[in-house]
Design a protein around this motif. Structure first.
Motif, PDB file in Angstrom:
ATOM      1  N   LYS A  22     -47.026  59.340 -25.534  1.00 25.80           N
ATOM      2  CA  LYS A  22     -48.296  58.829 -26.079  1.00 25.80           C
ATOM      3  C   LYS A  22     -48.224  58.898 -27.584  1.00 25.80           C
ATOM      4  CE  LYS A  22     -53.167  59.668 -26.606  1.00 25.80           C
ATOM      5  NZ  LYS A  22     -52.986  59.519 -28.052  1.00 25.80           N
ATOM      6  N   ARG A  23     -48.512  57.777 -28.204  1.00 28.93           N
ATOM      7  CA  ARG A  23     -48.558  57.743 -29.658  1.00 28.93           C
ATOM      8  C   ARG A  23     -49.757  58.558 -30.131  1.00 28.93           C
ATOM      9  NH1 ARG A  23     -46.575  54.915 -33.657  1.00 28.93           N
ATOM     10  NH2 ARG A  23     -44.916  53.577 -32.934  1.00 28.93           N
ATOM     11  N   PRO A  24     -49.625  59.386 -31.186  1.00 32.83           N
ATOM     12  CA  PRO A  24     -50.793  60.158 -31.632  1.00 32.83           C
ATOM     13  C   PRO A  24     -51.919  59.210 -32.061  1.00 32.83           C
ATOM     14  CG  PRO A  24     -48.798  60.876 -32.773  1.00 32.83           C
ATOM     15  CD  PRO A  24     -48.434  59.657 -31.999  1.00 32.83           C
ATOM     16  N   GLY A  25     -53.136  59.551 -31.763  1.00 29.52           N
ATOM     17  CA  GLY A  25     -54.274  58.701 -32.148  1.00 29.52           C
ATOM     18  C   GLY A  25     -55.300  58.667 -31.042  1.00 29.52           C
ATOM     19  N   GLN A  26     -56.403  57.978 -31.315  1.00 33.72           N
ATOM     20  CA  GLN A  26     -57.518  57.977 -30.365  1.00 33.72           C
ATOM     21  C   GLN A  26     -57.301  57.052 -29.187  1.00 33.72           C
ATOM     22  OE1 GLN A  26     -59.271  60.321 -30.648  1.00 33.72           O
ATOM     23  NE2 GLN A  26     -59.106  60.855 -32.813  1.00 33.72           N
ATOM     24  N   LYS A  27     -56.372  56.128 -29.319  1.00 34.76           N
ATOM     25  CA  LYS A  27     -56.140  55.180 -28.221  1.00 34.76           C
ATOM     26  C   LYS A  27     -54.981  55.639 -27.340  1.00 34.76           C
ATOM     27  CE  LYS A  27     -58.867  51.572 -28.994  1.00 34.76           C
ATOM     28  NZ  LYS A  27     -58.940  51.008 -30.323  1.00 34.76           N
TER      29      LYS A  27
ATOM     30  N   PHE B 240     -51.897  51.934 -17.325  1.00 35.16           N
ATOM     31  CA  PHE B 240     -52.421  52.129 -18.675  1.00 35.16           C
ATOM     32  C   PHE B 240     -53.202  50.913 -19.157  1.00 35.16           C
ATOM     33  CE2 PHE B 240     -48.982  55.011 -18.012  1.00 35.16           C
ATOM     34  CZ  PHE B 240     -49.469  56.186 -18.539  1.00 35.16           C
ATOM     35  N   PRO B 241     -53.976  51.102 -20.261  1.00 37.88           N
ATOM     36  CA  PRO B 241     -54.727  49.958 -20.785  1.00 37.88           C
ATOM     37  C   PRO B 241     -53.765  48.828 -21.177  1.00 37.88           C
ATOM     38  CG  PRO B 241     -55.258  51.988 -21.981  1.00 37.88           C
ATOM     39  CD  PRO B 241     -54.198  52.335 -21.022  1.00 37.88           C
ATOM     40  N   PRO B 242     -54.274  47.596 -21.162  1.00 37.14           N
ATOM     41  CA  PRO B 242     -53.378  46.456 -21.392  1.00 37.14           C
ATOM     42  C   PRO B 242     -52.651  46.544 -22.732  1.00 37.14           C
ATOM     43  CG  PRO B 242     -55.605  45.719 -20.799  1.00 37.14           C
ATOM     44  CD  PRO B 242     -55.653  47.193 -20.859  1.00 37.14           C
ATOM     45  N   GLU B 243     -53.302  47.090 -23.778  1.00 39.93           N
ATOM     46  CA  GLU B 243     -52.652  47.094 -25.095  1.00 39.93           C
ATOM     47  C   GLU B 243     -51.405  47.987 -25.124  1.00 39.93           C
ATOM     48  OE1 GLU B 243     -55.748  47.891 -24.512  1.00 39.93           O
ATOM     49  OE2 GLU B 243     -56.375  49.754 -25.487  1.00 39.93           O
ATOM     50  N   ALA B 244     -51.312  48.874 -24.155  1.00 37.36           N
ATOM     51  CA  ALA B 244     -50.129  49.746 -24.134  1.00 37.36           C
ATOM     52  C   ALA B 244     -48.914  49.023 -23.556  1.00 37.36           C
ATOM     53  CB  ALA B 244     -50.426  51.000 -23.319  1.00 37.36           C
TER      54      ALA B 244
END
Ligand code: BG6
Length: 494
Positions: free
Chosen positions: A394-399, A364-368
């Protein structure tokens, strides 16, 4: 179907266990229609009671301690089956009155009843009473006569072994019911259902997927008046030798072939025998002890253990214990089992946590990454009764950010039926002659063997830092260090 006719002799009939647990449990079984059509309960004790006074005393116990305090509408009907017998258990002659009662009841019932001797007495009285009972003719009836022995079962391996030998010289092993009330708890019994009635969990229930296991049995109460007993016991004997090792067995055992009492107990003994013996010189790396000092508990001032009545002001007795065990077999090699228990801890909670290994690859992306957590299965035994599985969502949202969430099964929400108390289940099992949830002789001794090195090391090396935790905390700092050394921390529910 209901159990066969039964006569209960409760030795220690005027004691605390009878008042708090046994009579409320028998009465609840009566309310739920589980008592035999014909039964009789004889409380035996040294205190002088008329039958009426005795029943009034027991009713008070129901009001105070039963899970159905207010359901007394059938009490009169139930209490017709109760009588009190004042008896000195050290007097040889007195035992004749027991035989007489059995004969009378048998006539009255017109049937041969099961005769159950429940020893709810101080441990030092058990050998003598067992000897006396063993000489009664009725006890030769292996099918119908049963003897129930409460914990503590011995004080160490040697004394447990001697007690087993004595009991087995008087009774057949199938007549002996050694109680560990944790095994009667619904949530504990459910561990077997969860593990062995589902195909989903068993394939990952091993060293390949599980990182480590934790068992916490924390209590927020103190000695509850059992000072002199506790001063001879300590947390390791009081909770680890029995309840905690039993929980560990339920989690670690292999799948039984059937629900046969000996089959289940064999599988548990295998676990106890596989627990790595802690070498004397290594005890400090594997076990931590603690004792509470004075402080506050839920806004109430409490005295330190050493200031408790009847306790040695320099007592070395531990009121907290934490141990790291390994189970040396194919399934569990290298997986630590951390266990802890103590008095006056932050809250009452018994939970078992299985912490899984992290997913093998992070894509996953680093921020996750911040919220990346391994899976965890938590079995709450009490007071919460639930099972929760933590997984990433997955948290709801665009990221694409992750957050750990819980999937929860809660007993009270899932079922309308109430959960019986441990003693209700166990007393019914005794009446039905089912020993699955009771400790066999070899099991008790194997459990003593596991803790013997710790007991001995602690005895030989008096604690230098007692008291080392304050009431209302999670115990001594060393317990945190025990698990932190391996890169983990103790898990409590939010
Ligand atoms: C008993 C111990 O076996 O279990 C007590 O002797 C302890 O010291 C008790 O308080 C805990 O039982 P439960 O069912 O309240 O967790």
């Amino acid at each position: 179907s209901k159990p066969e006719p039964a006569i209960f002799f409760i030795l220690g009939g005027s004691g605390d266990l009878t008042y708090r647990k046994l009579i409320p449990a028998l009465y609840n079984l009566f309310l739920d229609d589980w008592m035999p059509e014909q039964f009789h309960i004889i409380g035996i004790g040294r205190t002088a009671y008329s039958n009426e006074k005795y029943k009034a005393h027991l009713l008070e116990g129901i009001h105070k301690f039963s899970r159905r305090k207010n359901h007394i509408e059938h009490w009169n009907e139930f209490s017709e089956h109760i009588e009190y017998l004042k008896m000195d258990v050290e007097d040889d002659q007195a035992y004749q009155s027991i035989s007489k009662i059995v004969q009378d009841k048998e006539k009255l019932f017109g049937a041969h009843p099961n005769v159950i001797f429940y020893l709810a007495v101080a441990p030092q009285l058990v050998p003598d009473i067992a000897k006396h009972l063993g000489q009664l003719n009725i006890c030769a009836d292996q099918k119908c006569c049963r003897i129930v022995v409460e914990k503590p079962f011995g004080h160490d391996l040697q004394s447990a072994h001697e007690l087993n030998q004595l009991l087995q010289s008087m009774f057949d092993e199938s007549q002996i019911y050694r109680i560990d009330h944790y095994l009667g708890k619904e949530t504990v019994q459910n561990i077997l259902a969860f593990r062995f009635a589902n195909a989903l969990f068993e394939p990952i229930w091993n060293r390949n997927y599980i990182d480590h296991i934790q068992i916490t049995a924390a209590e927020s109460v103190g000695l509850e008046g059992r000072n002199s007993y506790y001063e001879k016991a300590g947390a390791l004997r009081d909770m680890v030798q029995n309840h905690i090792l039993q929980l560990l067995c339920m989690i670690a055992m292999e799948a039984p072939v059937s629900f046969d009492a000996n089959e289940i107990r064999n599988k548990k003994v295998d676990v106890l025998n596989a627990i790595r013996k802690i070498r004397k010189e290594e005890v400090q790396d594997y076990a931590v002890r603690g004792q509470y000092g004075p402080g506050w508990m839920k806004g109430q001032k409490v005295v330190g253990y050493r200031q408790e009545k009847g306790v040695n002001p320099e007592s070395p007795v531990e009121t907290f214990a934490a141990v790291k065990f390994y189970v040396d077999n194919w399934r569990w090699q290298g997986v630590p089992f951390y266990v802890r228990t103590g008095k006056y801890l932050h809250e009452k909670t018994t939970i078992i946590v299985l912490q899984f290994r992290p997913a093998p690859h992070y894509a996953f992306p680093p921020e996750a990454a911040e919220t990346w957590r391994p899976n965890r299965l938590t079995i709450s035994i009490q007071p919460n009764m639930d099972i929760r599985i933590r997984f990433q969502a997955k948290r709801p949202g665009q990221k694409m950010t992750l957050s750990p969430v819980d999937m929860v099964f809660n007993y009270e929400e899932a079922y309308e039926d109430h959960s019986p108390e441990a003693y209700e289940t166990l007393l019914l099992d005794i009446m039905e002659g089912d020993a699955t949830l009771f400790m066999r002789a070899d099991q008790v001794e194997a459990a003593w063997r596991v803790i013997t090195p710790i007991l001995e090391a602690w005895q030989n090396r008096p604690p230098v830092d007692f008291p080392n935790y304050a009431p209302g905390t999670w115990g001594p700092e060393d317990a945190e260090a025990l698990i932190a050394r391996d890169g983990h921390n103790w898990i409590t529910l939010p």
